[in-house]
Scaffold this active site. Structure first.
Site, PDB file in Angstrom:
ATOM      1  N   ALA A  63       1.213  -1.754   0.022  1.00  0.00           N
ATOM      2  CA  ALA A  63       0.352   0.066  -0.154  1.00  0.00           C
ATOM      3  C   ALA A  63       0.683   1.914   0.126  1.00  0.00           C
ATOM      4  CB  ALA A  63      -1.254   0.205   0.965  1.00  0.00           C
ATOM      5  N   CYS A  64       0.190   2.453  -1.230  1.00  0.00           N
ATOM      6  CA  CYS A  64       0.999   3.721  -0.673  1.00  0.00           C
ATOM      7  C   CYS A  64       0.237   4.853  -0.474  1.00  0.00           C
ATOM      8  CB  CYS A  64       1.735   3.644  -1.963  1.00  0.00           C
ATOM      9  SG  CYS A  64       0.948   3.896  -3.339  1.00  0.00           S
ATOM     10  N   TYR A  65       0.240   5.536  -1.420  1.00  0.00           N
ATOM     11  CA  TYR A  65      -1.120   6.858  -0.888  1.00  0.00           C
ATOM     12  C   TYR A  65      -1.674   6.375  -2.090  1.00  0.00           C
ATOM     13  CZ  TYR A  65       3.299   9.506   1.352  1.00  0.00           C
ATOM     14  OH  TYR A  65       3.576   9.559   2.328  1.00  0.00           O
TER      15      TYR A  65
END
Length: 109
Positions: A63-65
């Site tokens: 997961a990232c932004y």
């Protein structure tokens, strides 16, 4: 799996319920402010330790932004021998609107 798969939050949640590992690649202050419950913060400093300690056959959700940077990170994990890797489409921003009760804060991992 020789490539990672992009998945929506609903699929990621189902995998989490089955024990998938979630890694959050956002910067440390942002991670500490709010992250998917149970997610581990992984960055350039601790990625080697994460890889050494990991079960390469266990499902991993990155997961990232917004779901962009996580694709590169997921591809990197596949190149390091991980066999079941997913990139969270929409990233943490979509996750927090879809599963607001599944968010934690602080540095606990």
């Amino acid at each position: 799996m020789s490539e990672f798969k992009r998945i929506p939050p609903e699929h990621a949640q189902a995998l989490r319920e089955q024990g998938a590992v979630v890694v959050d690649i956002r910067d440390q202050p942002t991670y500490a402010a709010g992250h998917i419950t149970g997610a581990q913060h992984v960055d350039n400093v601790n990625i080697a330790d994460f890889i050494r300690a990991a079960d390469l056959d266990a499902p991993v959700i990155v997961a990232c932004y917004h779901g962009n940077s996580s694709q590169s990170a997921a591809a990197y994990l596949v190149s390091q021998g991980f066999s079941d890797v997913y990139s969270l489409d929409g990233g943490f921003e979509l996750w927090r609107t879809t599963y607001p009760a599944e968010i934690s804060s602080g540095n606990s991992q």
